[in-house]
Design a protein around this motif. Structure first.
Motif, PDB file in Angstrom:
ATOM      1  N   GLN A  39     -12.244 -18.330  -7.072  1.00 31.74           N
ATOM      2  CA  GLN A  39     -12.570 -17.506  -8.038  1.00 31.74           C
ATOM      3  C   GLN A  39     -11.440 -15.921  -7.494  1.00 31.74           C
ATOM      4  OE1 GLN A  39     -12.397 -18.296 -10.931  1.00 31.74           O
ATOM      5  NE2 GLN A  39     -11.768 -17.056 -12.326  1.00 31.74           N
ATOM      6  N   VAL A  40      -9.968 -15.866  -8.060  1.00 35.48           N
ATOM      7  CA  VAL A  40      -9.580 -14.616  -7.295  1.00 35.48           C
ATOM      8  C   VAL A  40      -9.416 -13.958  -8.194  1.00 35.48           C
ATOM      9  CG1 VAL A  40      -6.693 -13.987  -7.702  1.00 35.48           C
ATOM     10  CG2 VAL A  40      -7.637 -15.854  -6.502  1.00 35.48           C
ATOM     11  N   GLN A  41      -9.610 -12.574  -7.620  1.00 36.60           N
ATOM     12  CA  GLN A  41     -10.212 -11.379  -8.454  1.00 36.60           C
ATOM     13  C   GLN A  41      -9.705 -10.572  -8.541  1.00 36.60           C
ATOM     14  OE1 GLN A  41     -14.431 -10.862  -7.598  1.00 36.60           O
ATOM     15  NE2 GLN A  41     -14.252 -11.658 -10.152  1.00 36.60           N
ATOM     16  N   LEU A  42      -8.811  -9.393  -9.366  1.00 33.03           N
ATOM     17  CA  LEU A  42      -7.925  -8.299  -8.809  1.00 33.03           C
ATOM     18  C   LEU A  42      -8.801  -6.776  -8.824  1.00 33.03           C
ATOM     19  CD1 LEU A  42      -6.268 -11.069  -9.923  1.00 33.03           C
ATOM     20  CD2 LEU A  42      -4.227  -9.248  -9.543  1.00 33.03           C
ATOM     21  N   GLN A  43      -8.408  -6.092  -8.467  1.00 32.07           N
ATOM     22  CA  GLN A  43      -8.419  -4.642  -8.788  1.00 32.07           C
ATOM     23  C   GLN A  43      -8.492  -3.577  -8.028  1.00 32.07           C
ATOM     24  OE1 GLN A  43     -13.088  -3.888 -10.316  1.00 32.07           O
ATOM     25  NE2 GLN A  43     -11.852  -2.289 -10.550  1.00 32.07           N
ATOM     26  N   GLU A  44      -7.708  -3.276  -9.812  1.00 29.94           N
ATOM     27  CA  GLU A  44      -6.990  -1.785  -9.759  1.00 29.94           C
ATOM     28  C   GLU A  44      -7.674  -0.314  -9.390  1.00 29.94           C
ATOM     29  OE1 GLU A  44      -5.772  -4.333 -12.737  1.00 29.94           O
ATOM     30  OE2 GLU A  44      -7.453  -3.526 -12.211  1.00 29.94           O
ATOM     31  N   SER A  45      -6.909   0.152  -8.514  1.00 27.98           N
ATOM     32  CA  SER A  45      -7.338   1.887  -8.082  1.00 27.98           C
ATOM     33  C   SER A  45      -6.353   2.728  -7.660  1.00 27.98           C
ATOM     34  CB  SER A  45      -8.998   1.699  -6.841  1.00 27.98           C
ATOM     35  OG  SER A  45      -7.382   0.888  -5.523  1.00 27.98           O
ATOM     36  N   GLY A  46      -6.882   4.207  -8.251  1.00 29.14           N
ATOM     37  CA  GLY A  46      -6.226   4.833  -7.809  1.00 29.14           C
ATOM     38  C   GLY A  46      -6.164   6.433  -8.817  1.00 29.14           C
ATOM     39  N   PRO A  47      -5.432   7.384  -8.758  1.00 31.36           N
ATOM     40  CA  PRO A  47      -6.136   8.134  -9.230  1.00 31.36           C
ATOM     41  C   PRO A  47      -5.823   8.194 -11.066  1.00 31.36           C
ATOM     42  CG  PRO A  47      -4.044   8.730  -8.427  1.00 31.36           C
ATOM     43  CD  PRO A  47      -4.276   7.355  -8.458  1.00 31.36           C
ATOM     44  N   GLY A  48      -7.294   8.793 -11.727  1.00 34.22           N
ATOM     45  CA  GLY A  48      -7.148   8.484 -12.546  1.00 34.22           C
ATOM     46  C   GLY A  48      -6.046  10.027 -13.173  1.00 34.22           C
ATOM     47  N   LEU A  49      -5.907  11.325 -13.408  1.00 32.85           N
ATOM     48  CA  LEU A  49      -5.426  12.615 -13.375  1.00 32.85           C
ATOM     49  C   LEU A  49      -3.930  12.721 -12.706  1.00 32.85           C
ATOM     50  CD1 LEU A  49      -5.047  14.431 -15.708  1.00 32.85           C
ATOM     51  CD2 LEU A  49      -6.568  16.208 -13.934  1.00 32.85           C
ATOM     52  N   VAL A  50      -2.795  12.308 -12.818  1.00 37.99           N
ATOM     53  CA  VAL A  50      -1.565  13.316 -11.983  1.00 37.99           C
ATOM     54  C   VAL A  50      -0.911  13.791 -12.725  1.00 37.99           C
ATOM     55  CG1 VAL A  50       0.233  12.047 -11.321  1.00 37.99           C
ATOM     56  CG2 VAL A  50      -1.523  10.784 -11.317  1.00 37.99           C
ATOM     57  N   LYS A  51       0.191  14.918 -12.644  1.00 38.18           N
ATOM     58  CA  LYS A  51       0.138  16.006 -12.980  1.00 38.18           C
ATOM     59  C   LYS A  51       1.920  15.644 -13.258  1.00 38.18           C
ATOM     60  CE  LYS A  51      -2.217  19.853 -10.460  1.00 38.18           C
ATOM     61  NZ  LYS A  51      -3.261  19.993 -11.780  1.00 38.18           N
ATOM     62  N   PRO A  52       2.461  16.315 -13.941  1.00 39.67           N
ATOM     63  CA  PRO A  52       3.395  15.953 -14.158  1.00 39.67           C
ATOM     64  C   PRO A  52       4.506  16.403 -12.803  1.00 39.67           C
ATOM     65  CG  PRO A  52       2.740  16.533 -15.962  1.00 39.67           C
ATOM     66  CD  PRO A  52       1.975  17.460 -14.981  1.00 39.67           C
ATOM     67  N   SER A  53       5.768  15.373 -12.923  1.00 38.34           N
ATOM     68  CA  SER A  53       6.387  15.231 -11.671  1.00 38.34           C
ATOM     69  C   SER A  53       6.237  14.965 -11.111  1.00 38.34           C
ATOM     70  CB  SER A  53       6.959  16.934 -11.480  1.00 38.34           C
ATOM     71  OG  SER A  53       6.537  17.267 -10.876  1.00 38.34           O
ATOM     72  N   GLN A  54       5.154  14.691 -10.254  1.00 32.15           N
ATOM     73  CA  GLN A  54       4.624  13.484  -9.397  1.00 32.15           C
ATOM     74  C   GLN A  54       4.361  12.628  -9.335  1.00 32.15           C
ATOM     75  OE1 GLN A  54       0.325  15.166  -8.928  1.00 32.15           O
ATOM     76  NE2 GLN A  54       1.008  16.816  -8.066  1.00 32.15           N
ATOM     77  N   THR A  55       4.157  11.581  -8.229  1.00 26.36           N
ATOM     78  CA  THR A  55       4.088  10.370  -8.062  1.00 26.36           C
ATOM     79  C   THR A  55       2.835   9.509  -8.062  1.00 26.36           C
ATOM     80  OG1 THR A  55       6.023   9.773  -6.589  1.00 26.36           O
ATOM     81  CG2 THR A  55       4.562   8.506  -6.718  1.00 26.36           C
ATOM     82  N   LEU A  56       2.273   9.066  -8.906  1.00 27.19           N
ATOM     83  CA  LEU A  56       1.834   7.606  -9.560  1.00 27.19           C
ATOM     84  C   LEU A  56       1.963   6.540  -8.359  1.00 27.19           C
ATOM     85  CD1 LEU A  56      -0.501   7.151 -10.732  1.00 27.19           C
ATOM     86  CD2 LEU A  56       1.200   6.274 -12.574  1.00 27.19           C
ATOM     87  N   SER A  57       0.652   6.795  -8.060  1.00 27.06           N
ATOM     88  CA  SER A  57       0.628   5.174  -6.755  1.00 27.06           C
ATOM     89  C   SER A  57      -1.137   4.482  -7.200  1.00 27.06           C
ATOM     90  CB  SER A  57       0.435   6.134  -5.274  1.00 27.06           C
ATOM     91  OG  SER A  57       0.690   4.584  -4.439  1.00 27.06           O
ATOM     92  N   LEU A  58      -1.074   3.320  -7.129  1.00 35.67           N
ATOM     93  CA  LEU A  58      -2.047   2.551  -7.832  1.00 35.67           C
ATOM     94  C   LEU A  58      -1.590   1.200  -7.700  1.00 35.67           C
ATOM     95  CD1 LEU A  58      -1.659   2.473 -11.447  1.00 35.67           C
ATOM     96  CD2 LEU A  58      -3.454   4.265  -9.854  1.00 35.67           C
ATOM     97  N   THR A  59      -2.938   0.725  -6.471  1.00 31.59           N
ATOM     98  CA  THR A  59      -3.734  -0.306  -5.975  1.00 31.59           C
ATOM     99  C   THR A  59      -4.148  -1.372  -6.149  1.00 31.59           C
ATOM    100  OG1 THR A  59      -3.425   1.383  -3.975  1.00 31.59           O
ATOM    101  CG2 THR A  59      -4.327  -0.470  -3.523  1.00 31.59           C
ATOM    102  N   CYS A  60      -3.495  -2.327  -6.194  1.00 32.04           N
ATOM    103  CA  CYS A  60      -4.149  -3.412  -6.617  1.00 32.04           C
ATOM    104  C   CYS A  60      -4.780  -4.738  -5.759  1.00 32.04           C
ATOM    105  CB  CYS A  60      -3.063  -4.400  -7.704  1.00 32.04           C
ATOM    106  SG  CYS A  60      -3.945  -6.442  -8.270  1.00 32.04           S
ATOM    107  N   SER A  61      -6.227  -4.920  -5.225  1.00 30.90           N
ATOM    108  CA  SER A  61      -7.370  -5.482  -4.261  1.00 30.90           C
ATOM    109  C   SER A  61      -7.869  -6.478  -4.737  1.00 30.90           C
ATOM    110  CB  SER A  61      -8.275  -4.898  -3.488  1.00 30.90           C
ATOM    111  OG  SER A  61      -7.950  -3.477  -3.869  1.00 30.90           O
TER     112      SER A  61
END
Length: 121
Positions: A1-23
């Motif tokens: 059974q394939v499962q996906l889990q997202e992770s990353g910062p819950g809060l990002v400041k304007p103009s910054q780069t959001l980075s998320l990972t799907c494991s």
């Protein structure tokens, strides 16, 4: 059974780069003819497909966000990564990763549980 889990910062400041990972667990990310997508949903804006990486490692993007979006995968870690640059409060949403046999997830897609991202100073 394939499962996906997202992770990353819950809060990002304007103009910054959001980075998320799907494991990905329960299957190899490079196996079969799968597309690994990133989608977001926010109140009042509905669901928005950001892009995907396909079974050959090629990336596909929503034209309206293409200039700010980068999607890639790491087969050694079995992970897919989303980067969204120059974020604004309008980018606040729940971000999901999903797997399907089509470029955009359909009714047979497997979804992660999602992760809330808030853009705020």
């Amino acid at each position: 059974q394939v499962q996906l889990q997202e992770s990353g910062p819950g809060l990002v400041k304007p103009s910054q780069t959001l980075s998320l990972t799907c494991s990905v667990s329960g299957g190899a990310i490079a196996a079969d003819y799968n597309f690994w997508s990133w989608i977001r949903q926010s109140p009042g804006k509905g669901r928005e497909w950001l892009g995907a990486v396909d079974y050959g490692g090629s990336a596909w993007y929503n034209p309206t966000l293409k200039s700010r979006t980068s999607i890639s995968w790491d087969t050694s870690k079995n992970q897919c990564t989303l980067r969204l640059s120059s974020v604004t409060p309008e980018d606040s949403a729940v971000y999901y990763c999903a797997r399907d046999r089509s470029l955009e997830p359909g009714t047979d897609a497997i979804w992660g549980q999602g992760t809330q991202v808030t853009v705020s100073s």
